[in-house]
Design an enzyme around this catalytic site. Structure first.
Site, PDB file in Angstrom:
ATOM      1  N   HIS A  25     -36.500  31.060  -6.685  1.00 23.88           N
ATOM      2  CA  HIS A  25     -37.260  30.249  -5.739  1.00 23.88           C
ATOM      3  C   HIS A  25     -38.718  30.702  -5.692  1.00 23.88           C
ATOM      4  CE1 HIS A  25     -38.295  27.764  -2.466  1.00 23.88           C
ATOM      5  NE2 HIS A  25     -38.287  28.696  -1.541  1.00 23.88           N
TER       6      HIS A  25
ATOM      7  N   GLY B 195     -34.459  52.582 -16.327  1.00 23.57           N
ATOM      8  CA  GLY B 195     -34.507  53.611 -15.290  1.00 23.57           C
ATOM      9  C   GLY B 195     -34.677  53.039 -13.902  1.00 23.57           C
TER      10      GLY B 195
ATOM     11  N   HIS C   1     -38.303  61.404 -20.792  1.00 25.33           N
ATOM     12  CA  HIS C   1     -38.392  61.241 -19.334  1.00 25.33           C
ATOM     13  C   HIS C   1     -39.283  62.319 -18.735  1.00 25.33           C
ATOM     14  CE1 HIS C   1     -36.023  60.826 -15.260  1.00 25.33           C
ATOM     15  NE2 HIS C   1     -37.201  60.267 -15.208  1.00 25.33           N
TER      16      HIS C   1
ATOM     17  N   GLU D 275     -32.741  37.783  -5.050  1.00 25.01           N
ATOM     18  CA  GLU D 275     -33.060  37.442  -6.436  1.00 25.01           C
ATOM     19  C   GLU D 275     -32.892  38.606  -7.402  1.00 25.01           C
ATOM     20  OE1 GLU D 275     -34.631  36.478  -3.749  1.00 25.01           O
ATOM     21  OE2 GLU D 275     -34.956  34.309  -3.872  1.00 25.01           O
TER      22      GLU D 275
ATOM     23  N   GLY E 167     -33.936  27.176  -3.245  1.00 21.13           N
ATOM     24  CA  GLY E 167     -34.930  26.878  -2.214  1.00 21.13           C
ATOM     25  C   GLY E 167     -35.353  25.429  -2.364  1.00 21.13           C
ATOM     26  N   SER E 168     -36.216  25.002  -1.457  1.00 22.06           N
ATOM     27  CA  SER E 168     -36.619  23.587  -1.456  1.00 22.06           C
ATOM     28  C   SER E 168     -37.190  23.157  -2.792  1.00 22.06           C
ATOM     29  CB  SER E 168     -37.655  23.377  -0.353  1.00 22.06           C
ATOM     30  OG  SER E 168     -38.706  24.339  -0.499  1.00 22.06           O
TER      31      SER E 168
ATOM     32  N   GLU F  59     -36.451  23.861  -5.737  1.00 26.22           N
ATOM     33  CA  GLU F  59     -35.522  23.766  -6.869  1.00 26.22           C
ATOM     34  C   GLU F  59     -34.456  22.698  -6.662  1.00 26.22           C
ATOM     35  OE1 GLU F  59     -35.725  27.084  -5.301  1.00 26.22           O
ATOM     36  OE2 GLU F  59     -37.612  27.018  -6.377  1.00 26.22           O
TER      37      GLU F  59
END
Ligand SMILES: Cc1ncc(C[n+]2csc(CCOP(=O)(O)OP(=O)(O)O)c2C)c(N)n1
Ligand SMILES: [Mg+2]
Length: 534
Positions: free
Chosen positions: A79, A404, A286, A56, A34-35, A37
């Site tokens: 970003h 998970g 779980h 991402e 993005g701008s 980076e």
């Protein structure tokens, strides 16, 4: 400090960081730009590569697989706040996987931060917490290289995990001193007194059992565990929900997979007087449970490189240690008393293929897959079938997520393929699971990675249908997934695809996937569980 020539010219934050990444072996950058980076990538070094993920979550999943496969931290560039937001699910998974990642995110320019600019993150370092080991936005531009270095060293220390650096966009072009890489230890030696106590107890136990978890694999202690098990005639269980393979599943001492359920763990371990958990929590559950955590009268010892799980274990003696040196210490302990080797598990009868079930699919994958191929799995209700029919027999050939959280498996398969060039990777994915990060197929196709993506298409969230029964629900809302065409989704992203609707089509499709030098998606239309008459 002495300056040397750099394609970027000497003395910017960017050149100092690029030099560090090079020294740390992080020449692959996983990102979605993005701008905020872009200035990082001015004069991008030829020996570096940028692996583009289209969302991402995919970016972090790929980096996770790559870091695990290469045993080095992977570098991620996200970003701003929204990129971190999209990535958070897989950051959580990387944290639970103990995967070392150096995650960076762009921040708006320092001079306009007071004015709440477009695309700024107001609390950039809070956002990924608590699922990063450390998060910082350096106070000054010239502190960025030191922050990257610390993030790298910390990510590689036990317990390994992601770290986070937020970097204002105007920092990259600022002048700054170079920073020399340092040597920082990555091994934790366990308490020698406690390790000697464990070795002594092990030598006199009548029926010891081992429970092995992902940290054995992460630490590369495969051979040591086999040697220890054989020395002590110990039955070896895979820890509940273990995210890696830590013992050959075709070994006569392999006892199977513990369920993530307290009373089932106790029932499985019944009759053992000593239980040694290696590289695993005690235990991952779980579902709710009650009663003891180990069979009454059994002693429990745990050795693992995760200090949190050492502190929360409900019973026994726990040692915080790297697995390989700790197991070597046990191997040099006193000789064991005479024991009878426990009986091996009974082999299952082969399936004839009367129906296209997930069991049959696993059996055929096991039969046809190339030796040394790597399975990356995220197919929840087919895990039992996989355990039964698709034994994992070689070190570092199985990966799944420890958290998970779905959406990790597909991109992780890509990262593993990138990290292990030449190996065939088999992405074993549920129809539902693959949809969390389906955009990863595009990256796999662009990079021509030899991955067989096998979609176990049962047209629903079968695991939730089964879980519904656990809670006594006759019907579960939101679990049907009709009319998703995975072949179309693959082809639309440049990835070849085959659909398998009949048993007779399966072997040819699998063979094509296992021999292809590029990705191939194989959509297998398996029977839904209640349609199967066994
Ligand atoms: C991010 C995330 N969302 C939801 C869930 C809950 N969940 C667990 S298993 C499952 C079903 C997965 O479906 P599929 O991949 O088709 O596998 P199947 O259960 O059919 O074997 C879901 C939705 C989860 N674990 N992670
Ligand atoms: Mg499904």
């Amino acid at each position: 400090m002495q300056q040397t020539s750099h394609p970027d010219g000497p003395g910017t934050v960017r050149s100092a960081v690029i030099e560090l990444l090079d020294a740390f072996g992080m020449q692959t950058i996983f990102g979605n730009p993005g701008s905020t980076e872009l200035p990082m990538f001015r004069s991008f070094p030829a020996k570096f590569r940028y692996v583009l993920g289209l969302q991402e979550s995919v970016v972090v999943g790929m980096a996770d697989g790559y870091a695990q496969a290469t045993r080095n931290a992977a570098f991620v560039n996200l970003h701003s706040a929204v990129g971190v937001g999209h990535a958070l699910g897989n950051i959580f998974t990387a944290f639970r996987n103990q995967t070392p990642l150096v995650i960076t995110a762009g921040q708006q320019a320092r001079s306009i931060l007071p004015f709440e600019p477009f695309l700024f993150a107001s609390q950039s370092t809070d956002m990924p917490k608590p699922y990063v080991k450390w998060a910082v936005e350096p106070a000054r531009a010239q502190d960025v290289p030191a922050a990257i270095a610390r993030a790298y060293y910390m990510s590689m220390q036990p317990p390994r995990g992601p770290t986070f650096v937020s970097i204002p966009v105007d920092d990259w072009d600022r002048t700054c001193d170079r920073l020399a890489p340092r040597t920082v230890s990555r091994v934790v030696r366990g308490d020698p007194v406690l390790l000697a106590q464990i070795a002594a107890a092990l030598s006199v136990a009548k029926r010891p059992a081992f429970v092995v978890g992902a940290s054995v694999a992460r630490d590369g202690a495969w051979n040591e565990v086999i040697e220890l098990a054989e020395r002590h005639q110990a039955r070896v269980w895979a820890a509940p929900m273990s995210a890696r393979n830590s013992f050959p599943e075709n070994h006569d001492l392999f006892a199977g997979f513990l369920a993530a359920d307290r009373s089932k763990v106790v029932a499985a371990l019944e009759g053992h007087d000593l239980i040694l958990a290696l590289g695993a929590p005690v235990f991952t559950y779980h579902v709710e449970g009650s009663g003891p955590h180990v069979p009454p009268g059994a002693q429990l010892f745990q050795i693992t490189d995760d200090p949190a799980s050492v502190s929360w274990a409900p019973v026994g003696t726990s040692v915080f240690a790297s697995l390989t040196p700790a197991i070597r210490e046990l191997l040099s302990g006193p000789a064991p008393i005479a024991r009878i080797r426990p009986a091996a598990r009974e082999a299952l009868r082969p399936l004839s293929g009367s129906a296209l079930t997930d069991d049959y699919l696993m059996q055929q994958i096991a039969m046809l897959r190339p030796a040394g191929s790597i399975v990356v799995e995220e197919a929840p209700s087919s895990r039992g079938a996989m355990h039964d029919r698709l034994p994992i027999v070689a070190p570092d050939t199985f990966y799944t997520c420890a958290s998970g959280g779905l959406g990790h498996g597909l991109p992780a398969a890509i990262g593993v393929a990138l990290g292990r060039p030449g190996a065939k990777v088999i992405g074993l994915l549920g129809d539902g699971s693959s949809m969390y990060s389906i955009q990863g197929l595009w990256t796999a196709a662009q990079l021509k990675l030899p991955i067989a993506f096998i979609i176990v298409n049962n047209r629903r969230y079968e695991a939730l249908v089964e879980f519904g029964r656990h809670f006594g629900l006759p019907q579960v809302v939101g679990t049907d997934l009709p009319e998703i065409n995975f072949c179309d989704l693959a082809r639309g992203q440049g990835c070849r695809a085959i659909r398998v609707e009949r048993v007779t089509e399966l072997d040819e499709a699998l063979t094509a996937g296992f021999s292809a030098l590029q990705p191939l998606l194989i959509e297998v239309m398996v029977a839904q569980k209640e349609q199967i008459h066994r």
